[in-house]
Write a protein that holds these residues in place. Structure first.
Motif, PDB file in Angstrom:
ATOM      1  N   ILE A  43     -16.543  22.164  23.595  1.00 31.35           N
ATOM      2  CA  ILE A  43     -17.399  23.222  23.042  1.00 31.35           C
ATOM      3  C   ILE A  43     -18.651  23.370  23.907  1.00 31.35           C
ATOM      4  CG2 ILE A  43     -18.811  23.912  21.065  1.00 31.35           C
ATOM      5  CD1 ILE A  43     -16.774  22.360  19.311  1.00 31.35           C
ATOM      6  N   ALA A  44     -19.219  22.233  24.287  1.00 27.03           N
ATOM      7  CA  ALA A  44     -20.417  22.271  25.124  1.00 27.03           C
ATOM      8  C   ALA A  44     -20.137  23.052  26.402  1.00 27.03           C
ATOM      9  CB  ALA A  44     -20.878  20.849  25.436  1.00 27.03           C
ATOM     10  N   GLY A  45     -18.974  22.798  26.978  1.00 29.76           N
ATOM     11  CA  GLY A  45     -18.594  23.496  28.194  1.00 29.76           C
ATOM     12  C   GLY A  45     -18.388  24.990  27.943  1.00 29.76           C
TER      13      GLY A  45
ATOM     14  N   ILE B  90     -22.355  26.519  15.956  1.00 32.28           N
ATOM     15  CA  ILE B  90     -21.262  26.309  16.910  1.00 32.28           C
ATOM     16  C   ILE B  90     -20.325  27.517  16.860  1.00 32.28           C
ATOM     17  CG2 ILE B  90     -19.138  24.989  17.332  1.00 32.28           C
ATOM     18  CD1 ILE B  90     -20.644  22.445  16.790  1.00 32.28           C
ATOM     19  N   LEU B  91     -20.015  27.964  15.638  1.00 30.39           N
ATOM     20  CA  LEU B  91     -19.153  29.141  15.499  1.00 30.39           C
ATOM     21  C   LEU B  91     -19.777  30.347  16.184  1.00 30.39           C
ATOM     22  CD1 LEU B  91     -17.880  28.763  11.817  1.00 30.39           C
ATOM     23  CD2 LEU B  91     -16.497  28.648  13.914  1.00 30.39           C
TER      24      LEU B  91
ATOM     25  N   LEU C 256      -9.752  28.465  20.284  1.00 29.83           N
ATOM     26  CA  LEU C 256      -9.568  27.939  18.934  1.00 29.83           C
ATOM     27  C   LEU C 256      -8.247  27.186  18.825  1.00 29.83           C
ATOM     28  CD1 LEU C 256     -11.267  28.473  16.269  1.00 29.83           C
ATOM     29  CD2 LEU C 256      -9.466  30.085  15.666  1.00 29.83           C
ATOM     30  N   LEU C 257      -7.152  27.856  19.216  1.00 28.35           N
ATOM     31  CA  LEU C 257      -5.821  27.306  18.973  1.00 28.35           C
ATOM     32  C   LEU C 257      -5.573  26.040  19.788  1.00 28.35           C
ATOM     33  CD1 LEU C 257      -3.696  30.554  18.642  1.00 28.35           C
ATOM     34  CD2 LEU C 257      -4.646  29.066  16.870  1.00 28.35           C
ATOM     35  N   GLU C 258      -6.014  26.052  21.031  1.00 28.99           N
ATOM     36  CA  GLU C 258      -5.909  24.873  21.881  1.00 28.99           C
ATOM     37  C   GLU C 258      -6.412  23.638  21.161  1.00 28.99           C
ATOM     38  OE1 GLU C 258      -6.862  26.453  26.290  1.00 28.99           O
ATOM     39  OE2 GLU C 258      -8.161  24.878  25.463  1.00 28.99           O
ATOM     40  N   ASN C 259      -7.592  23.828  20.514  1.00 31.87           N
ATOM     41  CA  ASN C 259      -8.282  22.671  19.946  1.00 31.87           C
ATOM     42  C   ASN C 259      -7.854  22.350  18.529  1.00 31.87           C
ATOM     43  OD1 ASN C 259     -10.180  21.917  22.136  1.00 31.87           O
ATOM     44  ND2 ASN C 259     -10.649  24.102  21.932  1.00 31.87           N
TER      45      ASN C 259
ATOM     46  N   ALA D  42     -28.907  26.720  21.186  1.00 34.39           N
ATOM     47  CA  ALA D  42     -28.523  26.583  19.777  1.00 34.39           C
ATOM     48  C   ALA D  42     -27.258  25.736  19.670  1.00 34.39           C
ATOM     49  CB  ALA D  42     -28.308  27.949  19.158  1.00 34.39           C
ATOM     50  N   ALA D  43     -26.308  25.992  20.567  1.00 39.10           N
ATOM     51  CA  ALA D  43     -25.057  25.233  20.526  1.00 39.10           C
ATOM     52  C   ALA D  43     -25.321  23.766  20.861  1.00 39.10           C
ATOM     53  CB  ALA D  43     -24.042  25.827  21.498  1.00 39.10           C
ATOM     54  N   GLU D  44     -26.163  23.540  21.882  1.00 45.70           N
ATOM     55  CA  GLU D  44     -26.479  22.152  22.247  1.00 45.70           C
ATOM     56  C   GLU D  44     -27.030  21.368  21.063  1.00 45.70           C
ATOM     57  OE1 GLU D  44     -28.962  21.254  25.729  1.00 45.70           O
ATOM     58  OE2 GLU D  44     -27.847  22.849  26.743  1.00 45.70           O
TER      59      GLU D  44
END
Lengths: 496, 496
Positions: free
Chosen positions: B266-268, B162-163, B215-218, B275-277
């Motif tokens: 994150i998916a969006g 994810i990173l 990052l900060l938003e979440n 890989a992210a999925e």
């Protein structure tokens, strides 16, 4: 240095647990020190050979390139104890009994029961010069060995001042005493090495002859006594079904008589020496106290016992069995060691059991109960399909909360495949959760070793497993007994 | 590196005992490896910083002068495990759950709860890629912390893929990913350090802004949620008298909702990335399973979690409490590490609790029951005069054989002096043997704390002590309760 897989770890923990329990029964308190000490703390405490066997640690960061060492791995538990006692004098009681069970490291050549990383199980008493201390250490270490099932070990005692006095009385110059003692220390493994060492050191012929004659005269009779006692003990082990039936009191008496007569001979040989007189009196007290126990011991004064380490100042001790070269444990008095780390000198005496040597003999003699190496879990829970995984996961958690040891298999699969895994791992019970189980709440409790299973509602599973585990525990105890009987028969056969 | 005096050792053993019991309940099996590994085994496994923090051991004997190192002290328990699994593939089961509680050494700067020698309490699962594994590790470590009395810890989860996908989606070049992650790893302690690191690394302005904004938003909303949950938990700890009364289920629900919405974002953000999925799907499973437990947890996805060690390949996890910088424990998936020691690659995932950090917080929060640090013995036996020493020695042995923990004082002396020692050491009973006792067989059972004593015939001593110890045990349990109540009141006061 070795890795310990689960069965090995369980055996080690079994032995450590028993030793610890015995030590605690004597009022010894636990202490732990770091694996790493300042290099100056260790250097010069173990003799020249010791200095070479110490693992040294490189300086870090920019100083790494210098190739110099400032730290070292713990070589025994005695020197760190002396440092601790000097360092924490105000926090520790004046009279302090401590035990410590931790690894030490020596860059020695490995041999049977000897490794570069090994555990010492130490008991030490600080703050008293009373011979009660020596007797208690012998008593504690003996109790530990007996609790593990050893019955044929001998306990050898000697005194550094007796050795010095005997060497003086033989007119061997003090300057070469320590070199002779290093030779004597190896006498047990190879008697020839002592004479050879003495020739190399340059002991005058007359002196050497006088020393060896006195030594051999007194050692021979003991060797005979020891081997007779050990034979009798191993016969009795074969005959007796429980430790309590063993009775070696006759040999105990013979040892005591022989000890007394040797003490008299030493007194005569070393006369007049005040140091020898005091040492003889001390050893006599230790031997008498050690005999004056509820169970008789095979304790004897052995003039060939020297102990390699240079910090001993008084009594020295060792415990041996016939089928292991070297010792199961050893120790002695070191009244000057704490003083090396502090202005105040504190008398001290200790004994160390070697975990690996004990385990080596116990493995060879098959002394471990079968139940020591148990199964990894009481029950395996698995899922038939991925949809059942969350249910299996929660079910496992519920059973654990009720005290069962549950191994959850992470992969879904059919019960046949799961059964093979559970059986091969020795797990006594298995439950596989699929759609049917989720719908009905009825589970099948399988015994992987025998196939087939019992259908039960979910809420009856725990009590059913508990009951069967209780039955199995009894079966296992029977197996342990059968196993012990088989070992006995094997021994009987070997004896004939 | 530190020494542990008896009271410290008992606390450590208490914590280790509880953690071990929980791990065993999950079917983890014990493993032990040597403190020392070949230097090549360790180098290059922990990143550049790790290489520098490894303690290196000088070659021995004639090679010592070279200043070269061939061995090194264990830096963690994961790399040795990977080596063991590669080395003993045929002896170990395909699916293997192991625990290991041993010290590791890092030449790090010491800080609160951080030492150069420290114990890791590791659980690892080898041979499965199922997310059940991650969920079980979180569950086991949480159970251990709860069994120790922790109730306000949070569990943070993230995924290396994810990173990577988020960094890719921000157009940060792959060559500098790991450098950014090192900065991110420190974000928690000092948020400013991340922006600084990104500037130093040379992250393009646009990319950096995109990454930081996402990052900060979440992160902000989670930080708020976490601190509210922790506050609520600590209030509830103060209010509740038992762990069972705690109920933080509402926050658990809030976390789950927040987790779901973050996974969607994150998916969006990373679309389209296979890989992210996959990683998002994995993390979703872990979070759902971990929530699907008998007791709700504070589990959440935290994008700022990076974990320093370079061997992680998938999920990463950490457990934290508000009053300790750094973590109580952490772990993750490392599917390629075993393959570095073997041709066959074996998937693996592990979690490690830090013993010293746990103890640091437990000490500060006064979480240890008073009864953990008990007295060194049930009874002290001493002699009035030297003539009574052998009788005292034998008497102590008899009592020990009946299961009492007996400290025998080696020096003769008057009862007043002995009483002071016994009292100062917290030993609840004392018997001093003199001529009178030897003649009559009547002994005086003294309670050093309160003076005075009870005269009893020798054969009634054990049962009298047993009875009084039972009573004292109940008193101690009451004391523990009073102590816990006092802590609670203190907290209540602090809250007002």
């Amino acid at each position: 240095m070795r890795d310990f897989l689960p069965a090995d770890v369980r055996k080690r923990e079994y032995v450590i647990g028993i030793i610890k329990e015995v030590y605690e029964r004597y009022g010894f308190e636990p202490l732990e020190t770091p694996a790493v000490e300042n290099i100056e703390t260790l250097m010069g405490k173990y003799g020249e050979e010791g200095n070479q066997l110490i693992f040294k640690i490189l300086k870090r960061g920019e100083h790494e390139k210098s190739g110099e060492a400032d730290l070292a791995l713990r070589y025994d538990l005695t020197v760190p104890l002396a440092r601790v006692v000097a360092q924490y004098q105000n926090e520790l009681p004046k009279f302090f009994k401590r035990y410590q069970i931790q690894p030490v490291w020596r860059a020695d050549r490995p041999a049977r029961g000897r490794f570069r990383e090994f555990y010492q199980c130490d008991v030490d008493v600080l703050g008293s010069r009373s011979m009660i201390v020596e007797a208690e250490l012998i008593s504690a270490a003996s109790d530990a060995l007996e609790a593990l099932g050893f019955n044929d070990f001998t306990i050898r005692v000697n005194h550094r001042n007796i050795l010095t006095a005997v060497l003086n009385a033989s007119n061997i110059p003090p300057a070469i005493h320590s070199a002779v003692l290093i030779g004597l220390d190896k006498y047990d493994k190879n008697p020839g090495s002592l004479t050879e060492a003495m020739a190399n050191i340059g002991v005058p012929y007359e002196s050497g002859l006088k020393f060896l004659t006195f030594l051999l005269e007194n050692v021979t009779r003991f060797k005979d006594l020891v081997s007779r006692a050990q034979e009798a003990a191993s016969r009795q082990i074969a005959d007796a079904t429980t430790v309590e039936e063993l009775d070696v009191v006759d040999f105990s008496r013979l040892f005591m008589d022989a000890n007394e007569s040797l003490l008299d001979r030493i007194a005569g040989f070393t006369f007049p020496s005040l140091a020898a007189e005091k040492a003889i009196e001390d050893v006599r007290k230790v031997l008498q106290l050690a005999e004056n126990r509820t169970k008789p011991r095979r304790v004897f004064l052995d003039l060939t016992l020297a102990r390699g380490l240079s910090y001993y100042t008084g009594t020295i001790m060792e415990m041996n069995v016939a089928d292991l070269p070297g010792s199961l444990g050893g120790g002695g008095r070191y009244d000057n060691l704490v003083g090396m780390f502090s202005k105040q000198s504190i008398p001290a005496c200790g004994f160390s059991l070697g975990l690996e040597r004990i385990i080596t003999v116990m493995n060879e003699r098959k002394m471990f109960p079968l139940s020591v190496v148990g199964s990894p879990a009481d029950l395996m829970v698995a899922s038939f399909d991925d949809e059942s995984q969350p249910v299996a996961f929660t079910f496992a958690a519920e059973l654990r909360a009720q005290g069962l040891r549950v191994l959850l298999h992470p992969e879904s699969g059919n019960p046949g495949k799961h059964r093979v895994y559970a059986r091969d791992r020795g797990i006594p019970f298995m439950i596989v959760i699929g759609e049917n189980e989720r719908q009905t709440g009825q589970l099948i409790l399988v015994e992987p070793r025998i196939r087939g299973g019992q259908q039960l509602p979910k809420n009856e599973i725990v009590s059913a497993i508990r009951q069967r585990l209780e039955e199995k525990k009894k079966e296992r105890e029977m197996e342990d007994k059968t196993f012990a009987d088989a070992i006995k028969q094997e021994r009987d056969k070997a004896d004939q």
